[in-house]
Write an enzyme that holds these catalytic residues in place. Structure first.
Site, PDB file in Angstrom:
ATOM      1  N   GLU A 174     -69.359 -10.990   3.149  1.00 53.23           N
ATOM      2  CA  GLU A 174     -69.336 -10.384   4.482  1.00 53.23           C
ATOM      3  C   GLU A 174     -68.427 -11.171   5.427  1.00 53.23           C
ATOM      4  O   GLU A 174     -68.463 -12.398   5.454  1.00 53.23           O
ATOM      5  CB  GLU A 174     -70.762 -10.355   5.042  1.00 53.23           C
ATOM      6  CG  GLU A 174     -70.869  -9.804   6.458  1.00 53.23           C
ATOM      7  CD  GLU A 174     -72.256 -10.020   7.049  1.00 53.23           C
ATOM      8  OE1 GLU A 174     -72.553  -9.385   8.080  1.00 53.23           O
ATOM      9  OE2 GLU A 174     -73.034 -10.820   6.493  1.00 53.23           O
TER      10      GLU A 174
ATOM     11  N   LYS B 255     -70.730  -1.142   8.726  1.00 54.62           N
ATOM     12  CA  LYS B 255     -72.170  -1.394   8.789  1.00 54.62           C
ATOM     13  C   LYS B 255     -72.813  -0.443   9.787  1.00 54.62           C
ATOM     14  O   LYS B 255     -72.344  -0.289  10.918  1.00 54.62           O
ATOM     15  CB  LYS B 255     -72.433  -2.850   9.174  1.00 54.62           C
ATOM     16  CG  LYS B 255     -73.898  -3.262   9.078  1.00 54.62           C
ATOM     17  CD  LYS B 255     -74.067  -4.746   9.365  1.00 54.62           C
ATOM     18  CE  LYS B 255     -75.510  -5.192   9.183  1.00 54.62           C
ATOM     19  NZ  LYS B 255     -75.690  -6.629   9.447  1.00 54.62           N
TER      20      LYS B 255
ATOM     21  N   CYS C 174     -75.113  -7.236   4.607  1.00 53.87           N
ATOM     22  CA  CYS C 174     -76.104  -8.213   5.065  1.00 53.87           C
ATOM     23  C   CYS C 174     -77.512  -7.641   4.984  1.00 53.87           C
ATOM     24  O   CYS C 174     -77.953  -7.221   3.926  1.00 53.87           O
ATOM     25  CB  CYS C 174     -75.758  -8.681   6.478  1.00 53.87           C
ATOM     26  SG  CYS C 174     -76.710 -10.129   7.015  1.00 53.87           S
TER      27      CYS C 174
END
Length: 531
Positions: free
Chosen positions: A288, A352, A405
């Protein structure tokens, strides 16, 4: 045991609250990295006995009578979440000058809020309380429901749902494909609360037999499911995955002076020759926000990536994506996964969708910024959420479900409209949390997503625990926390035998209904005995 139970039931004042807090904190030993699940046979009976003695004044009405049950659950939850989430404070110490003041809020404030859910659980269970097996059924149903609520209330934070405590190894993860993590939470509370019945005798035989059967079925199904996966005929994968774990210290991540060193380190790790006799990687995965700059504003970086990649290789990396505001709209930044081919062209991306509140964005931003508050990941002024989630198409005919994440802790995010795909792709950066239990807990939850979906998991962490996990939750390759390096592994196949998410939801609902009916019947029986 009867004397112990009686002593706990009759405890009062500070002693009662400390017992509840200690029982909750003790439960954390069942979670990674400790995995001592047997401790729950102590903590949950203590909770049951405390609730047996939780009775408020009848003169204060229903809420007054429920108050001791709520307090018991809240203190249990406060102990559980303080002991299980204290490491969140590490993220605030990365920029101690700006965020150290908020350390008590992370270490004690968030647990205090999350403990409200467990207070609600014990209050609801108390409404159906009886003196036999019905009360542990009520407690199991209540915990299952509040763990489900934790997944969406206030954007959701289902970290360390109780069900994970019953999954110390792949053998004991398999049942989750049938009932989901929230069904596992309800069953976990029921099974581990059963010894409380021995201390109060009534319903002990029925409760212990039911718990033994459920635990045996849990382990038995684990053996069956793993045996079935190993016996399935699968074609060898043509994809060889290389995971790069650079282990960059979070304090250096966005330091202008460190950017070239970080980028060169990623390129060097990616170019390491495979071991003798092993095939070269087809897909190289960086973690990430691995790139310490805006990729689209650094064309030279794409050229260097192209030079590093061999013909037919693909790079998958996390990065920050910039979107210029049109028509006077503000600039927006996204936490993104990029797919880059061997010519240095960006051929795919996914943003995301589920951001971390106070970490990647600030709730009630206009108001809170007036008080000087900012997101912890403030490098680009906070992130925007993707409008939609979808499959990420990779070269080699692979469909990847992107999980950036902590998206990996939400079961519903492992499903996208386009279908199952071939793998779960989890890019993360657990360097925020240092060498603490946090990265181990994060990995466990990602492992369980692989079992739920029966898809292999490819997980790259800047620092954390990078791993490739098969569809049975077994780690087939990994790098430990704190270690920089790479590893190559053939992508495990997906399993074509899996339970749809709607089946898990139905089974979860069925478990709750059965437990509630059991509690109602037991309560009615108790009332008839005393009438």
């Amino acid at each position: 045991m009867e004397r112990i139970a009686e002593s706990i039931m009759l405890s009062w004042g500070v002693k009662r609250l400390l017992l509840a807090f200690a029982a909750g904190a003790l439960s954390v030993l069942a979670l990674p990295p400790f995995n001592f699940f047997a401790v729950l046979f102590i903590s949950f009976p203590v909770l049951v006995w405390l609730l047996d003695g939780a009775s408020g004044s009848a003169e204060r009405g229903l809420l007054g009578r429920m108050r001791p049950a709520f307090a018991t659950g809240w203190w249990f939850g406060f102990g559980y979440f303080v002991a299980g989430l204290w490491w969140l404070g590490n993220a605030l110490l990365v920029d101690a000058n700006g965020f150290a003041w908020a350390l008590p809020l992370a270490v004690f404030g968030l647990p205090a809020v999350l403990a409200l859910f467990y207070g609600v659980a014990t209050s609801v269970a108390w409404l159906l309380w009886s003196d036999g097996i019905g009360r542990i059924a009520a407690l199991g149903a209540a915990f299952g429901l509040v763990e489900w609520a934790r997944s969406f209330v206030m954007t959701g934070f289902p970290w360390n749902a109780i069900g994970y405590a019953a999954m110390p190894a792949p053998l004991m993860m398999q049942s989750v494909e049938l009932v989901g993590i929230f069904g596992m939470s309800a069953l976990t509370v029921f099974v581990f609360s059963a010894p409380a019945l021995v201390g109060t005798r009534r319903g002990a035989v029925a409760g212990m037999v039911a718990a033994l059967l459920l635990f045996s079925a849990h382990a038995g199904y684990g053996w069956f499911a793993l045996h079935r996966l190993d016996g399935a005929r699968t074609e060898p994968s043509a994809a060889v995955i290389r995971i790069v774990q650079p282990a960059i210290d979070q304090s250096a991540k966005w330091d202008m002076a460190e950017r070239e060193r970080i980028f060169s380190r990623l390129l060097a790790f990616s170019a390491v020759a495979p071991r003798e006799g092993q095939p070269r990687p087809t897909h190289i995965v960086w973690p990430e926000t691995a790139l310490p700059f805006l990729l689209t504003e650094n064309p030279g970086a794409l050229s260097r990536i192209a030079d590093m990649l061999q013909v037919g290789q693909t790079l998958i990396t996390g990065a920050v994506r910039f979107e210029d505001g049109a028509g006077g709209a503000p600039q927006r930044y996204y936490n993104t996964i990029y797919v880059i081919d061997d010519e240095g062209q960006i051929i795919g991306s996914a943003d995301k969708a589920h951001l971390v509140p106070f970490g990647e964005y600030l709730p009630f931003e206009a108001l809170l910024r007036r008080f000087g508050l900012t997101p912890v990941a403030e490098t680009f002024g906070g992130f925007s959420a993707a409008d939609r989630r979808g499959m990420l198409t990779l070269p080699g005919g692979l469909g990847a479900v992107p999980l950036i994440c902590y998206e990996a802790i939400f079961p519903d995010l492992s499903v996208v409209p386009e279908g199952r795909g071939n793998l779960l792709l989890n890019l993360t950066n657990d360097a925020w949390y240092g060498i603490t239990p946090g990265p181990y807990q994060h990995l466990r939850q990602a492992q369980v997503r692989a079992v739920e979906t029966r898809l292999p998991l490819v997980r790259a962490a800047n620092n954390g625990i990078s791993a490739v996990v098969d569809s049975g939750g077994r780690i087939v390759g990994s790098l430990p926390l704190g270690e920089a390096g790479v590893f190559d592994v053939e992508l495990p196949p997906r399993s074509d035998q899996f339970s749809l998410i709607r089946i898990r939801r139905f089974n979860f609902g069925l478990i709750i209904v059965i437990m509630v009916l059991t509690a109602l019947v037991a309560r009615k029986s108790k009332k008839q005995r005393f009438d």
